[in-house]
Write a protein that holds these residues in place. Structure first.
Motif: not given
Length: 115
Positions: A64-69
């Protein structure tokens, strides 16, 4: 047991020591890579990465990849992967329960004179 049996690849995957430890660890909860590496002591980053990719390919683990920095990635067992929790957990319990007997057998074997 036939060399041509397709189930051999699945058995080889789940019989791998790192696979078993990763599945047991992820049975507890979803984890980030670093947490998983800490939980599965002794595994290198490369081996963990390769094993997670293989498990993802086999449908046992999901990434699960989260689109955040900064980017955040977590791993968890799929429904299929959760079906391995009980049998691998049982193997883990067996290993803990019979460790002393296995160690005694090893010591006795190692103490035998070499032929």
């Amino acid at each position: 047991m036939l060399a041509t049996c397709p189930s051999r690849t699945s058995l080889a995957r789940i019989a791998n020591k790192w696979t078993a430890m990763i599945v047991i660890a992820l049975s507890e909860r979803r984890m980030r890579f670093g947490e998983l590496r800490t939980r599965v002591a002794g595994i290198s980053g490369k081996v963990l990465t390769d094993t997670l990719r293989d498990l993802e390919r086999d449908g046992i683990v999901t990434r699960i990849a989260f689109a955040e920095m900064p980017p955040r990635v977590e791993y968890e067992l799929t429904a299929l992967g959760r079906t391995l929790s009980e049998p691998l957990g049982a193997l883990g319990l067996w290993a803990e329960q019979y460790f002393d007997q296995v160690q005694q057998a090893r010591d006795a074997f190692d103490a035998r004179p070499t032929p």
